[in-house]
Design an enzyme around this catalytic site. Structure first.
Site, PDB file in Angstrom:
ATOM      1  N   GLU A  47      41.594  39.178  37.882  1.00 37.92           N
ATOM      2  CA  GLU A  47      42.356  39.153  36.301  1.00 37.92           C
ATOM      3  C   GLU A  47      43.984  39.273  36.545  1.00 37.92           C
ATOM      4  O   GLU A  47      44.391  38.626  35.474  1.00 37.92           O
ATOM      5  CB  GLU A  47      41.869  40.341  35.495  1.00 37.92           C
ATOM      6  CG  GLU A  47      40.375  40.196  34.891  1.00 37.92           C
ATOM      7  CD  GLU A  47      39.322  40.750  35.856  1.00 37.92           C
ATOM      8  OE1 GLU A  47      39.831  41.184  36.979  1.00 37.92           O
ATOM      9  OE2 GLU A  47      38.274  41.087  35.368  1.00 37.92           O
ATOM     10  N   PHE A 109      29.875  52.808  29.631  1.00 37.74           N
ATOM     11  CA  PHE A 109      29.962  52.262  30.780  1.00 37.74           C
ATOM     12  C   PHE A 109      31.190  51.253  30.633  1.00 37.74           C
ATOM     13  O   PHE A 109      31.465  50.658  29.452  1.00 37.74           O
ATOM     14  CB  PHE A 109      28.558  51.085  31.131  1.00 37.74           C
ATOM     15  CG  PHE A 109      28.818  50.427  32.467  1.00 37.74           C
ATOM     16  CD1 PHE A 109      28.862  50.728  33.548  1.00 37.74           C
ATOM     17  CD2 PHE A 109      28.674  48.904  32.046  1.00 37.74           C
ATOM     18  CE1 PHE A 109      29.008  49.979  34.306  1.00 37.74           C
ATOM     19  CE2 PHE A 109      28.922  48.294  33.170  1.00 37.74           C
ATOM     20  CZ  PHE A 109      28.867  48.825  34.276  1.00 37.74           C
ATOM     21  N   GLN A 110      31.972  51.158  31.548  1.00 38.57           N
ATOM     22  CA  GLN A 110      33.195  50.259  31.413  1.00 38.57           C
ATOM     23  C   GLN A 110      34.038  50.576  30.367  1.00 38.57           C
ATOM     24  O   GLN A 110      34.751  49.599  30.009  1.00 38.57           O
ATOM     25  CB  GLN A 110      33.019  48.774  31.648  1.00 38.57           C
ATOM     26  CG  GLN A 110      32.261  48.547  33.138  1.00 38.57           C
ATOM     27  CD  GLN A 110      31.939  47.002  33.311  1.00 38.57           C
ATOM     28  OE1 GLN A 110      32.016  46.231  32.442  1.00 38.57           O
ATOM     29  NE2 GLN A 110      32.151  46.796  34.618  1.00 38.57           N
ATOM     30  N   LYS A 159      33.318  45.501  21.063  1.00 42.24           N
ATOM     31  CA  LYS A 159      32.309  44.246  21.160  1.00 42.24           C
ATOM     32  C   LYS A 159      31.826  44.121  19.815  1.00 42.24           C
ATOM     33  O   LYS A 159      31.364  42.749  19.485  1.00 42.24           O
ATOM     34  CB  LYS A 159      31.375  44.533  22.311  1.00 42.24           C
ATOM     35  CG  LYS A 159      30.117  43.286  22.403  1.00 42.24           C
ATOM     36  CD  LYS A 159      29.409  43.968  23.932  1.00 42.24           C
ATOM     37  CE  LYS A 159      28.383  42.875  24.086  1.00 42.24           C
ATOM     38  NZ  LYS A 159      27.637  43.373  25.330  1.00 42.24           N
ATOM     39  N   MET A 463      61.051  41.763  54.038  1.00 40.88           N
ATOM     40  CA  MET A 463      62.021  42.370  53.342  1.00 40.88           C
ATOM     41  C   MET A 463      61.944  43.906  53.609  1.00 40.88           C
ATOM     42  O   MET A 463      63.040  44.638  53.817  1.00 40.88           O
ATOM     43  CB  MET A 463      61.877  42.217  51.769  1.00 40.88           C
ATOM     44  CG  MET A 463      63.129  42.645  50.923  1.00 40.88           C
ATOM     45  SD  MET A 463      64.488  42.174  51.352  1.00 40.88           S
ATOM     46  CE  MET A 463      64.700  40.623  50.422  1.00 40.88           C
TER      47      MET A 463
HETATM   48  C1  LIG Z   1      52.798  44.469  44.842  1.00 45.07           C
HETATM   49  C2  LIG Z   1      54.108  45.069  45.681  1.00 45.07           C
HETATM   50  N1  LIG Z   1      53.712  45.883  46.693  1.00 45.07           N
HETATM   51  C3  LIG Z   1      54.769  45.965  47.538  1.00 45.07           C
HETATM   52  C4  LIG Z   1      56.308  45.549  47.288  1.00 45.07           C
HETATM   53  C5  LIG Z   1      57.382  46.104  48.113  1.00 45.07           C
HETATM   54  N2  LIG Z   1      57.679  44.681  49.107  1.00 45.07           N
HETATM   55  C6  LIG Z   1      58.863  44.044  48.689  1.00 45.07           C
HETATM   56  S1  LIG Z   1      59.083  42.670  49.756  1.00 45.07           S
HETATM   57  C7  LIG Z   1      57.828  43.068  50.677  1.00 45.07           C
HETATM   58  C8  LIG Z   1      57.579  42.279  51.941  1.00 45.07           C
HETATM   59  C9  LIG Z   1      56.955  41.023  51.558  1.00 45.07           C
HETATM   60  O1  LIG Z   1      56.454  40.257  52.648  1.00 45.07           O
HETATM   61  P1  LIG Z   1      56.185  38.719  52.609  1.00 45.07           P
HETATM   62  O2  LIG Z   1      55.405  38.433  51.386  1.00 45.07           O
HETATM   63  O3  LIG Z   1      55.614  38.363  53.993  1.00 45.07           O
HETATM   64  O4  LIG Z   1      57.807  38.261  52.172  1.00 45.07           O
HETATM   65  P2  LIG Z   1      59.130  38.209  53.456  1.00 45.07           P
HETATM   66  O5  LIG Z   1      59.786  39.250  52.819  1.00 45.07           O
HETATM   67  O6  LIG Z   1      58.555  38.398  54.622  1.00 45.07           O
HETATM   68  O7  LIG Z   1      59.579  36.770  53.257  1.00 45.07           O
HETATM   69  C10 LIG Z   1      57.105  44.304  50.110  1.00 45.07           C
HETATM   70  C11 LIG Z   1      56.008  44.924  50.902  1.00 45.07           C
HETATM   71  C12 LIG Z   1      56.218  44.475  46.217  1.00 45.07           C
HETATM   72  N3  LIG Z   1      57.179  43.836  46.026  1.00 45.07           N
HETATM   73  N4  LIG Z   1      55.092  44.330  45.600  1.00 45.07           N
END
Ligand SMILES: Cc1ncc(C[n+]2csc(CCOP(=O)(O)OP(=O)(O)O)c2C)c(N)n1
Ligand SMILES: [Mg+2]
Lengths: 552, 118
Positions: A47, A109-110, A159, A463
């Site tokens: 979802e 439920f749910q 529902k 990042m």
């Molecule tokens: C749902 C979620 N969890 C954690 C983060 C924290 N976060 C920001 S950037 C990142 C790394 C992203 O890795 P990738 O998609 O490989 O991108 P890159 O920075 O390597 O280009 C994380 C874990 C986030 N923004 N969103």
């Protein structure tokens, strides 16, 4: 007719042609109505993905996105996407099934308190308590999602109400209220014009509110007639005409040096539908420290929230911008900004044969047809896209801004492709983010959606790794993804062809192959895990204190 | 500073939760609360006592955006301090647009208009 049929009929009345969702017990009557509805339902595989597709649909088209989920786990899976839509002001209507009223409040439920869960993540939400209220509630949901500052609205429908009988005569849809006002705020407009005419260093700071108000043409005229430099937020990229020489790019944490320096130096900041987000301002007290501020917004709560304006106006940007136009006297400033832009232009002279993501994205951008949609994920690759790709409308650059949600890109691209089947649609993802909604490859497979997927693979949560390197003593806690799956094989499992590249000299042909292939395609781009995003304003610093690559 | 807010709402069961959620999330402390059904029309009358160091407009502007909030009045010690006097913030339409918010009109200008120092 039943309540469930009424839901589908009202959606039709609002011009909805595509909806995204996943069935389950408490929403089965609505799915039964979908069975014979002319509205096309796209089955997502989670979802959250379905709701992101609805967001991608909405953001790329300007229409309302609609998503559906069942009670309990279906509804809780929507929460992240609702939050994303709230922080990026996306018009979204989410319809959830709820257990029958007779058992509500018994831990059935749910059953979960979806109305309660929705409070902080929606603009507004409804629990339909009587069949007689269903029709009006749905109309209100559409009106609220689009009015003023747009946002997500949730309608939770028990529902038994979906199954209740209801008359088949439909009320007409209220004509959308014109967003024009008769009386413009003449006094503030006069004050704004005086400030603009007197400014030696005016600067337009443009946010997503401008294009959401349908005021791109008015903005571009304003920037030409009241000649002044401009910067945009992540959400507003593409708002300024490509040939405007005084556009300095994105500002903020990973903004261009020219944008950040010029904003710090300006004496008048004209904030248009932007909200002084901390990723934009850096240290708030030192943001544009010498500037008076004119602020235009549609949301009164944004006025004076983080920065006190000297002149503020609420209202339709389409009317306010022309009325605020006045000749500027700032030639030396314009020239200074041009010089900043030249001095701090991007450099693509990267040594070695490994792929340099900024250059690769620039090549990709240059090769894309004009109205292509690029949907981003979150991380370094997202910032590289914002820095090195050019867009001619904000609807062509979908990036999760306020919430920064990994997993946004792939499902958003599905929604964008369905909203704009004629345009090329790309998802640019990271090796981390891609895995967060990878199940949506199933949706692409089923509908043979010709979405192009580019994975920028640094085998890292890049990042976060960059911050560990800079601010956490190189202690790389849980950011290593060197055991990534074989992405091309993964795509192949969904009948999506793909190709891996790792050298600069492969880039041109690979882009060509991807874009000329008629169906979906995955391009897996290996880059060095050491590559970082520059410039960077460190946390707590003022925007002029950017770290750059050369200084490292 | 201490403030008292009186809020007239539509009679929605969830409206009290919304008001409390916004108050907490925006960082304001609730020091008193009264809730009673309105005699004349369907709706609730809420009286909130609020303590905070932050400017109260950061709360009222957010509460005003709640769709179920029909009218909000602030009884502060220093109304005039809400907006600095040099900030002449007036809205493009009179306060009558308040209700129009619920019909999809863009002008949700409510409190700004009612507490703007002239
Ligand atoms: C749902 C979620 N969890 C954690 C983060 C924290 N976060 C920001 S950037 C990142 C790394 C992203 O890795 P990738 O998609 O490989 O991108 P890159 O920075 O390597 O280009 C994380 C874990 C986030 N923004 N969103
Ligand atoms: Mg990565």
């Amino acid at each position: 007719m039943k309540g469930a049929d009424l839901v589908m009929k009202v959606l039709q009345q609002h011009g909805v042609d595509s909806i995204f969702g996943y069935p389950g017990g408490a929403i089965m009557p609505i799915y039964d109505a979908i069975y014979q509805s002319p509205i096309k339902h796209y089955l997502c595989r989670h979802e959250q993905g379905g709701a992101f597709s609805a967001i991608g649909y909405a953001r790329s088209s300007g229409k309302v996105g609609v998503c559906l989920a069942t009670s309990g786990p279906g509804a809780t899976n929507l929460i992240t996407s609702l939050a994303d839509a709230l922080l990026d002001s996306v018009p979204l209507v989410a319809i959830t099934g709820q257990v029958a009223q007779g058992v509500m409040g018994t831990d059935a439920f749910q059953e979960i308190d979806v109305l309660g869960l929705s409070l902080p993540v929606t603009k507004h939400s409804f629990l339909v308590e009587h069949i007689d209220a269903l029709e009006d509630t749905l109309h209100q949901a559409f009106a609220l999602a689009q009015s003023g500052r747009p946002g997500p609205v949730l309608v939770d429908i028990p529902k038994n109400i979906q199954l209740a009988d209801v008359g088949s005569a439909l009320k007409p849809v209220a004509a959308p209220t014109a967003s024009t006002v008769a009386n413009l705020p003449t006094e503030q407009l006069q004050q704004a014009r005086t400030l603009i005419a007197a400014a030696k260093k005016p600067m337009a700071y443009i946010g997503g509110g401008v294009h959401m108000a349908g005021a791109i043409a008015e903005l571009q005229q304003f920037l030409t007639k009241s000649a002044m430099p401009s910067v945009t937020t992540l959400k507003a990229m593409g708002s300024v005409a490509k040939d405007n020489p005084y556009y300095l790019g994105m500002l903020g944490m990973h903004g261009t040096q020219a944008a950040n320096l010029a904003v710090q130096q300006c004496d008048l900041l004209i904030c248009l539908g932007a909200r002084f987000d901390d990723r934009v301002t850096g240290k708030l007290d030192s943001f544009a420290p010498d500037a008076k501020v004119i602020q235009l917004d549609i949301d009164p709560a944004e006025i004076n929230k983080l920065r006190q304006p000297d002149c503020a106006m609420l209202g339709p940007m389409q009317q306010l911008l022309p009325a605020m136009t006045v000749a500027t006297q700032c030639q030396p400033w314009l020239e200074h900004c041009l010089a900043l832009k030249q001095q701090h232009g991007w450099r693509y002279d990267h040594p070695g044969e490994r792929i340099y993501a900024p250059l690769m994205l620039k090549q990709l951008s240059d090769r894309l047809p004009d109205n292509s949609v690029v949907c981003c994920d979150v991380g370094q690759h997202q910032m590289w896209v914002a820095q090195h790709m050019r867009f001619n409308h904000p609807r062509n650059h979908l990036s999760s801004g306020g919430l920064g949600t990994m997993g946004f890109g792939l499902p958003a691209a599905i929604g964008a492709k369905l909203a704009r089947p004629e345009d090329t649609v790309l998802a640019v993802s990271g090796d981390g983010s891609f895995m967060m909604n990878v199940q949506e490859l199933g949706t692409i497979k089923r509908f043979r959606l010709p979405v192009k997927i580019v994975i920028i693979d640094n085998q890292r949560l890049g990042m976060v790794k960059q911050w560990q390197q800079l601010f956490f003593n190189e202690r790389y806690s849980e950011t290593d993804l060197s055991d990534n799956p074989d992405f091309v094989a993964l795509a192949a499992a969904f009948a999506i062809p793909g190709h891996t590249i790792s050298r600069k000299d492969e880039v041109g042909d690979a882009i060509e192959a991807m874009l000329t292939w008629p169906g979906p395609y995955l391009l897996h781009v290996r880059i060095d895990e050491q590559d970082n995003v520059w410039p960077l304003v460190p946390p707590g610093a003022a925007n002029e204190d950017m770290l750059t690559e050369r200084a490292q | 500073m201490n403030h008292v807010l009186t809020i007239q709402t539509k009679n929605q069961t969830v409206v009290l939760e919304r008001v409390l959620q916004v108050t907490r999330y925006r960082g304001f402390q609730l020091t008193g609360l009264e809730m009673k059904p309105q005699s004349s029309k369907a709706g609730l009358l809420l009286t909130l006592s609020i303590a905070s160091d932050k400017p109260i407009h950061l709360l009222t502007s957010q509460l005003n955006k709640l769709v179920d909030v029909e009218q909000l009045e602030l009884h502060s010690e220093q109304l005039a301090s809400l907006y600095p006097s040099d900030l002449k913030m007036r809205v493009s339409e009179p306060l009558g647009a308040f209700n129009a918010r619920h019909t999809g009109d863009a002008m949700s200008t409510t409190l700004l208009a009612s507490v703007t120092p002239q």
